[in-house]
Design a protein around this motif. Structure first.
Motif, PDB file in Angstrom:
ATOM      1  N   LEU A 115     -19.560  -2.443 -31.908  1.00 33.26           N
ATOM      2  CA  LEU A 115     -19.245  -1.799 -33.193  1.00 33.26           C
ATOM      3  C   LEU A 115     -18.975  -2.795 -34.325  1.00 33.26           C
ATOM      4  O   LEU A 115     -19.535  -2.652 -35.417  1.00 33.26           O
ATOM      5  CB  LEU A 115     -18.061  -0.840 -33.026  1.00 33.26           C
ATOM      6  N   THR A 118     -22.444  -4.964 -35.155  1.00 33.09           N
ATOM      7  CA  THR A 118     -23.742  -4.286 -35.252  1.00 33.09           C
ATOM      8  C   THR A 118     -24.685  -4.909 -36.283  1.00 33.09           C
ATOM      9  O   THR A 118     -25.855  -5.189 -35.964  1.00 33.09           O
ATOM     10  CB  THR A 118     -23.540  -2.791 -35.561  1.00 33.09           C
ATOM     11  N   VAL A 136     -28.848  -0.148 -38.069  1.00 35.34           N
ATOM     12  CA  VAL A 136     -27.384  -0.236 -38.011  1.00 35.34           C
ATOM     13  C   VAL A 136     -26.777   1.154 -37.810  1.00 35.34           C
ATOM     14  O   VAL A 136     -25.880   1.346 -36.974  1.00 35.34           O
ATOM     15  CB  VAL A 136     -26.834  -0.892 -39.293  1.00 35.34           C
ATOM     16  N   ARG A 140     -24.750   1.995 -34.291  1.00 31.19           N
ATOM     17  CA  ARG A 140     -23.304   2.242 -34.363  1.00 31.19           C
ATOM     18  C   ARG A 140     -22.938   3.603 -33.771  1.00 31.19           C
ATOM     19  O   ARG A 140     -21.929   3.742 -33.081  1.00 31.19           O
ATOM     20  CB  ARG A 140     -22.833   2.162 -35.814  1.00 31.19           C
TER      21      ARG A 140
END
Length: 445
Positions: A115, A118, A136, A140
């Motif tokens: 997280l 990323t 992204v 995520r």
């Protein structure tokens, strides 16, 4: 016909029934998993090229991060099958719960690592400026499903060890269907775009994990097995899985080297390589289904203290591996003229792939033996040897593959190096099974 030959035939038939009963559903479950990515690609692809490119980068990262933990399924299958063979179902399920707790811990650690990093991970994989934002977003969100994916791996191993490959098939088909429906509803119906695809996959993965947990927990309660995390048991699962992690990373390195060398050969070669690699992966699913049956059957025999039965089952599965390899090789040869146009209309790519596909076809009987013996040794819990053998294979393969461009070899030569890699694996695995050192009986190794 003598009584002895009749008995031998009965044993072969019993093994055949067991192999088919376990391998066929296992193959269905194995094939269902890649359909997740295919469904996501088909749905997101209509949003635009940038979105599809972002999905490609993010899903490659996601699948790589999950696939290195496949030992959660393999190690759990062997450990649970041994306990089943020993007639101790409560201990078998307790062993499986340790694997599931380990999966949950590893999943949480991976999410915690992904997280905050990323954007950097997406940049490392070379996503373009237009594709990166979508990558992204997808990574995520979809990372939140990683713990579920790892729980699925471990729980699949539990059920395989319990000699049940039908339930994983049902769960995989249900998960794929839910994923497709949710993707369409969230991407287009709710207008969430690529984020909707990610959320659909996360929900489907957690649904699959939930289904597995219901099955395992109900089994634990029925047999009086504890559901609480046990530090010693979790640590033992991690120790058993560590050698298989080394084996998996070594195999991933081999595939990455092959792709890197193909890229150096040229655009036509890398395009043809990707087509061949997709077919090779599909063939691997078919052979891996027999290997999964081998893990479950061998573990059960050894847990029951039946060394002779384990040897007989191993011999019969090798015969299955060879026969399956021959059939798959013939199918590749026959289907080559039809298969290639499905992926590309470029005659140059088709011509380049044509010769390499012949190499793949001829090497399928070797692959059949490799997959089966790999499954036998996994079922025996012989992870340290498998790790050592794969490191030896990687060391032998790497210079051969890297020298292909130097000596003017083409894609067929590169896949010749891959065939050599499989031959080396076959030799190392055959030497181990022939030695008999993998035969360690008892509820634990």
């Amino acid at each position: 016909m003598t009584q002895g030959s009749g008995t031998a035939k009965d044993v072969r038939r019993r093994h055949d029934r067991e192999i088919v009963a376990l391998a066929v559903p296992a193959f269905g479950a194995l094939v269902a998993e890649p359909l997740f990515v295919m469904a996501d690609s088909a749905i997101v692809g209509h949003l635009g090229t940038a979105q599809l490119a972002g999905l490609g980068v993010a899903s490659a990262l996601l699948m790589t991060g999950v696939s290195i933990f496949v030992f959660l399924a393999y190690a759990t299958t062997a450990a649970v099958a041994r306990r089943v063979g020993a007639g101790d179902l409560p201990a078998a399920i307790r062993q499986g719960m340790d694997g599931i707790w380990l999966a949950l811990i590893l999943g949480a650690l991976v999410v915690a690592a992904i997280l905050p990093t990323t954007p950097e991970l997406i940049s490392l994989f070379g996503a373009s400026d237009t594709a990166a934002p979508y990558a992204v977003t997808y990574l995520r969100i979809s990372a939140l499903g990683i713990p579920a994916m790892l729980i699925v791996l471990a729980a699949t191993g539990v059920l395989r060890g319990l000699q049940d490959t039908k339930t994983p098939l049902y769960v995989a088909v249900g998960g794929f269907t839910a994923n497709a429906v949710l993707n369409v509803a969230l991407v287009y119906g709710a207008g969430f775009g690529i984020a909707g695809s990610a959320w659909g996959t996360v929900i489907a993965q957690w649904g699959m994990a939930g289904a597995y947990l219901v099955v395992v927990v109900s089994g634990a309660r029925r047999h009086g097995a504890s559901l609480r995390p046990d530090a010693a048991g979790i640590r033992a699962c991690a120790q058993a899985g560590a050698p298989l992690l080394v084996r998996t990373l070594s195999l991933r390195a081999i595939l990455m080297i092959a792709t890197a060398v193909a890229a150096r050969l040229g655009d036509t070669e890398i395009a043809a390589h990707q087509i061949i690699l997709s077919l090779w992966s599909l063939l691997a699913f078919a052979l891996d289904a027999i290997a999964i049956a081998g893990q479950a059957i061998i573990g059960r025999y050894l847990g029951a203290g039946d060394a002779a039965g384990a040897r007989a089952a191993c011999k019969r599965m090798v015969e299955w591996g060879i026969a399956s390899g021959v059939v798959l090789g013939l199918l590749v040869i026959v289907a080559r003229p039809v298969f290639l146009p499905l992926f590309t209309s470029d005659s140059g790519v088709q011509d380049t792939a044509f010769a390499a596909l012949l190499v793949v076809a001829l090497s399928q009987p070797i692959s059949g033996v490799v997959f089966v013996l790999d499954g036998v040794l996994m079922g025996a819990g012989d992870g340290p040897y498998l790790a050592w053998a794969m490191l030896v294979t990687l060391a032998a393969y790497t210079p051969v593959a890297l020298l292909v461009p130097t000596f003017g070899g083409g894609l067929a030569a590169l896949w010749g190096a891959m065939a050599l890699m499989m031959l080396i694996r076959m030799l190392t695995l055959w030497l181990r099974t022939r030695s008999g050192r993998w035969i360690v009986t008892g509820a634990t190794r």
